[in-house]
Design an enzyme around this catalytic site. Structure first.
Site: not given
Ligand SMILES: [Mg+2]
Ligand SMILES: [Zn+2]
Length: 186
Positions: A9, A11, A20, A52-54, A127
Site C-alpha cells: 500500500d 499512504d 489526501y 487507491n487514489q480517489s 496500514d
Molecule cells: Mg494506507
C-alpha cells in the site's frame, strides 16, 4: 515459473499518512521505507505498489499529480538504492463502481499478469484492514503495519474484522524481515 511478490500500500505504509496528498510537498517517506524496499530488491522479490487514489476523481487535484508523486517516489528510492517494479493505482472514486478499487483484487491480478507473479505466495503490506481484505480477495497474505492509520485500525477495528492479517508489524522494514523469514530467504 511465476514468482512471489510483495505488494505495498502507499499512504501510511511507504509515506506518511497526510490525508489526501494534494501537493508534492505533502509527500514524505516514512523512515523505514527505503531500507525495507531495498531489502526486498536485494532478495530478488518483485515489489509492487497498489494504491487507491480517489482525490483526482473527487476534484481535489489533477490526475497528473498522482504521476508526479510516483515519479518522485521512484527518484527518492533510486537515490537510496531501491526501486519499485510497478505502481498500480485506482484513480476512481468510491461511487464510480470501478473494477479496480481496493478491496477488489484487480490491481494485484493485473500486476500478476504483467509481471508473472504467483499471488498465492505473495504478500500485501498495508496500514488498513481494507488492505488485509484486499489480500484475502486476491488469495495473498495480508500484513498490517502500525504506521499511518495502522495503530488505530488495529486497536479499534480489529474485533469487528472478518479477515485477520498473517502478521502485524511495527513498520515496513519489520514487515519485510518477517516476509523474508516466511519465505526462507536469508
Ligand atoms: Mg494506507
Ligand atoms: Zn478503480
Amino acid at each position: 515459473m511465476s514468482q512471489p511478490a510483495v505488494f505495498l500500500d502507499r499512504d501510511g505504509t511507504i509515506n506518511e499518512q497526510m490525508g489526501y496528498i494534494n501537493h508534492l510537498s505533502r509527500f514524505r517517506l516514512l523512515p523505514q521505507a527505503i531500507p525495507g524496499i531495498r531489502r526486498l530488491n536485494e532478495a530478488g522479490l518483485k515489489v509492487v505498489v497498489v494504491t487507491n487514489q480517489s482525490g483526482a476523481a473527487r476534484g481535489y487535484f489533477p490526475t497528473s499529480l498522482v504521476e508526479e508523486i510516483h515519479a518522485l517516489l521512484q527518484k527518492i528510492l533510486a537515490a537510496g538504492g531501491a526501486h519499485l517494479d510497478g505502481i498500480y493505482a485506482c484513480l476512481h472514486g468510491p461511487a464510480d463502481g470501478c473494477a479496480c478499487r481496493k478491496p477488489r483484487p484487480t490491481l494485484l491480478e493485473q500486476a500478476a499478469l504483467d509481471l508473472d507473479l504467483d499471488l498465492a505466495r505473495s504478500y500485501l503490506v498495508g496500514d488498513r484492514y481494507i488492505d488485509i481484505q484486499t489480500a484475502a480477495n486476491a488469495g495473498a497474505k495480508g500484513i498490517l503495519v502500525l504506521t499511518g492509520y495502522g495503530r488505530g485500525e488495529y486497536e479499534y477495528l480489529r474485533a469487528a474484522q472478518a479477515v485477520r492479517p498473517v502478521h502485524v508489524a511495527n513498520d515496513l522494514l519489520e514487515a519485510v524481515e518477517w516476509i523474508l523469514k516466511d519465505l526462507n530467504i536469508k
